[in-house]
Design an enzyme around this catalytic site. Structure first.
Site, PDB file in Angstrom:
ATOM      1  N   GLU A 140      16.939  41.415  30.254  1.00 36.77           N
ATOM      2  CA  GLU A 140      15.867  42.316  30.701  1.00 36.77           C
ATOM      3  C   GLU A 140      14.932  41.622  31.691  1.00 36.77           C
ATOM      4  O   GLU A 140      14.520  40.477  31.475  1.00 36.77           O
ATOM      5  CB  GLU A 140      15.069  42.772  29.468  1.00 36.77           C
ATOM      6  CG  GLU A 140      14.678  44.208  29.510  1.00 36.77           C
ATOM      7  CD  GLU A 140      15.881  45.155  29.529  1.00 36.77           C
ATOM      8  OE1 GLU A 140      16.255  45.601  30.638  1.00 36.77           O
ATOM      9  OE2 GLU A 140      16.412  45.462  28.478  1.00 36.77           O
TER      10      GLU A 140
ATOM     11  N   ASP B  57      20.484  49.522  37.046  1.00 34.14           N
ATOM     12  CA  ASP B  57      20.627  50.923  36.625  1.00 34.14           C
ATOM     13  C   ASP B  57      21.619  51.676  37.507  1.00 34.14           C
ATOM     14  O   ASP B  57      22.465  52.425  37.019  1.00 34.14           O
ATOM     15  CB  ASP B  57      19.266  51.625  36.678  1.00 34.14           C
ATOM     16  CG  ASP B  57      18.217  50.911  35.849  1.00 34.14           C
ATOM     17  OD1 ASP B  57      18.590  49.994  35.094  1.00 34.14           O
ATOM     18  OD2 ASP B  57      17.028  51.255  35.959  1.00 34.14           O
TER      19      ASP B  57
ATOM     20  N   SER C  53      16.771  54.788  31.988  1.00 35.25           N
ATOM     21  CA  SER C  53      17.193  54.948  33.373  1.00 35.25           C
ATOM     22  C   SER C  53      17.343  56.389  33.850  1.00 35.25           C
ATOM     23  O   SER C  53      18.253  56.713  34.612  1.00 35.25           O
ATOM     24  CB  SER C  53      18.519  54.195  33.557  1.00 35.25           C
ATOM     25  OG  SER C  53      18.816  54.067  34.888  1.00 35.25           O
TER      26      SER C  53
ATOM     27  N   ASP D  82      17.441  41.193  36.504  1.00 31.66           N
ATOM     28  CA  ASP D  82      18.316  41.632  37.617  1.00 31.66           C
ATOM     29  C   ASP D  82      17.630  41.397  38.953  1.00 31.66           C
ATOM     30  O   ASP D  82      18.242  40.912  39.904  1.00 31.66           O
ATOM     31  CB  ASP D  82      18.781  43.092  37.439  1.00 31.66           C
ATOM     32  CG  ASP D  82      17.662  44.125  37.356  1.00 31.66           C
ATOM     33  OD1 ASP D  82      16.483  43.747  37.165  1.00 31.66           O
ATOM     34  OD2 ASP D  82      17.965  45.338  37.484  1.00 31.66           O
TER      35      ASP D  82
ATOM     36  N   GLY E 154      12.987  53.894  29.439  1.00 33.46           N
ATOM     37  CA  GLY E 154      13.815  52.691  29.597  1.00 33.46           C
ATOM     38  C   GLY E 154      15.300  52.948  29.531  1.00 33.46           C
ATOM     39  O   GLY E 154      16.092  52.016  29.405  1.00 33.46           O
TER      40      GLY E 154
ATOM     41  N   ARG F  87      21.610  54.786  30.846  1.00 30.90           N
ATOM     42  CA  ARG F  87      22.204  53.559  30.324  1.00 30.90           C
ATOM     43  C   ARG F  87      21.289  52.908  29.298  1.00 30.90           C
ATOM     44  O   ARG F  87      20.078  53.158  29.261  1.00 30.90           O
ATOM     45  CB  ARG F  87      22.492  52.563  31.450  1.00 30.90           C
ATOM     46  CG  ARG F  87      21.247  52.080  32.220  1.00 30.90           C
ATOM     47  CD  ARG F  87      20.721  50.730  31.837  1.00 30.90           C
ATOM     48  NE  ARG F  87      19.454  50.455  32.488  1.00 30.90           N
ATOM     49  CZ  ARG F  87      18.287  50.639  31.918  1.00 30.90           C
ATOM     50  NH1 ARG F  87      18.185  51.144  30.709  1.00 30.90           N
ATOM     51  NH2 ARG F  87      17.168  50.339  32.565  1.00 30.90           N
TER      52      ARG F  87
END
Ligand code: ADP
Ligand code: NG1
Ligand code: MG
Length: 439
Positions: A51, A191, A146, A54, A144, A45
């Site tokens: 960023e 992710d 995922s 989450d 980065g 992804r």
């Protein structure tokens, strides 16, 4: 390059999905003497904005990539997992399904995280079947995008299927988010959520607790270009990621203490935000008035909370952050609340009728996000900053994507500027590094 929508652009010198599948099946046949029973596919992804928030409880805006992890699978008549990788850099493994963590993260440990997640979701006496697996991933690792979660998620998915269970998407996404933490990083679940909940043609707004994914329809003419800084960052191999998680947790607890709400029930910045019931702008003001600029020492935090340093370690730190001496609380909390506010604005802009200014507004939020990740969150890398600087001449916006400290940028570009932008990256960035690697 990935553009949003149905017209994802295939990478020119990359084999088509079917070629890859054929090669995978062939390798499986050569390795195990028969064809696989099934193949699971989990995408990587790109996160457009949101960023490092989450794990603080805030919503994020990722979309799935074409690049993916494929696992060809069949059962074997042992209890073991035989794991082979199409890429010879990842060595063959014969594994027992039990996994209780690792000192240094190797590829098979990500696989075992997924297996452990499934095992924990089943009755204690459930005996998992043994499996033969050939893995083939083309998500650039430690960039980065995922790759780790695609592997963990594919592992959990094939473990369920081989044992005759078809999981609900939201449930397996939640399960994989928890399971990947066995690798040692306390990620937030973005992710694994997009790995299972992505749909063709749109980005998603992902919210947590409970997990929800809603479509984000991007304005016409939005092309996203992903560029690899060629600096890799293996997140589980250092404590940088968990340091940020812990700094956010400590900031949340100090804010709760200052506002006289029950700080012991606070694990995330989102928790204290919910308890106070105010908006993000007010949370930003609270951070500015209640948390100081200088780094906090462990003893100072413990004293404010009225606990011993040992209790603080048990309550708020992770194993790999116990020895950290100083924590930047104001900067990290400011990034999180401001980034969450940027996500809110990004989503609101996408929801209104698009006009000429829309892409510029979205791009501006992306640049702000990068600056905040660089300055407040200290999660950038000079090579990422260089790409973002080059982008300013050609793009509406550009930012690092994923955890950072290396890895990729994502830029928002007008379709008629894409070629010029790619050329500029080749000449001003990749040529300098003596490579020509665009993804
Ligand atoms: P990312 O940003 O890509 O998620 P991480 O540092 O979280 O980076 O995870 C990278 C790790 O995932 C690699 O070091 C490797 O162990 C595993 N991994 C990634 N791609 C593959 C692959 N194709 N095959 C096996 N393991 C992989
Ligand atoms: P990457 O860079 O893909 O390993 C990590 C976390 C996400 C999120 C981002 C930063 C994991 C598995 N992934 O992604 O949850 O926190 O960093 O926004 O921990
Ligand atoms: Mg990862």
């Amino acid at each position: 390059m990935a553009s949003c929508g149905r017209n994802l652009v295939p990478i020119s010198d990359f084999p088509t999905k079917n070629d890859r599948l054929d090669r995978l099946k062939q390798l499986f046949l050569e390795t195990f003497g028969g064809y696989p029973k099934f193949v699971v596919r989990v995408p990587g992804r790109v996160n457009l904005i949101g960023e490092h928030i989450d794990y603080c409880g805030y919503g994020v805006c990722p979309m799935a990539l074409q690049q993916d992890m494929l696992l060809a699978v069949s059962e074997n008549n042992t209890r073991n997992i035989v794991l082979v990788n199409a890429n010879k850099k990842y060595k063959k493994q014969v594994l027992e399904p039990a996994f209780s963590g690792c000192k240094s993260p190797e590829w098979e440990h990500y696989f075992l995280c997924g297996v452990r997640g499934v095992q924990e979701a089943l009755p204690g006496d459930f005996q998992l079947k043994g499996m033969n697996i050939v893995a083939d991933g083309n998500i650039p690792p430690s960039a980065g995008l995922s790759s780790s979660s695609a592997l963990v998620s594919a592992s959990a998915l094939c473990t369920f299927y081989i044992n005759g269970i078809t999981p609900v998407k939201e449930d397996i996404a939640d399960l994989c988010a928890k399971a990947e933490r066995y690798i040692g990083t306390q990620g937030g679940g973005m992710d694994q959520a997009i790995a299972f909940l992505a749909t063709d043609g749109c980005a998603k707004y992902i919210e947590f607790n409970p997990l929800r994914a809603t479509d984000i329809k991007l304005p016409e003419g939005a092309v996203f270009v992903i560029a690899h800084s060629l600096a890799e960052k293996n997140k589980a191999a250092s404590n940088d990621f968990n340091c940020r998680v812990v700094e956010c947790r400590l900031a949340a607890q100090l804010l709760a203490k200052a506002k006289e709400v029950d700080w012991r029930n606070v694990k995330k910045l989102g928790d204290v935000h919910n308890m106070l019931g105010v908006d993000l702008v007010e949370m930003i003001q609270l951070v500015k008035s209640l948390l100081h600029e200088e780094s906090y020492k462990k003893a100072e935090i413990a004293e404010i909370l009225g606990i011993s340093e040992l209790e603080m370690e048990e309550n708020s730190l992770t194993k790999n952050t116990e020895d950290v001496k100083t924590f930047k609380l104001r900067q990290r909390a400011l990034h999180v609340f401001e980034e969450a506010e940027r996500v809110r604005q990004f989503k609101a802009i996408c929801e209104k009728t698009a006009d000429v200014g829309t892409l510029r507004e979205l791009g501006s939020l992306m640049y702000q996000s990068h600056e905040s990740l660089r300055d407040l969150y200290e999660a950038s890398h000079p090579q990422l900053d260089k790409i973002v600087d080059i982008s300013r001449k050609f793009c509406y916006g550009c930012r690092l994507t994923g955890a950072g400290w290396g890895g990729c940028t994502v830029a928002l570009v007008a379709p008629d500027k894409v070629e010029e932008y790619l050329n500029a990256l080749k000449v001003e960035f990749y040529a300098d590094l003596n490579v020509a690697a665009l993804i």
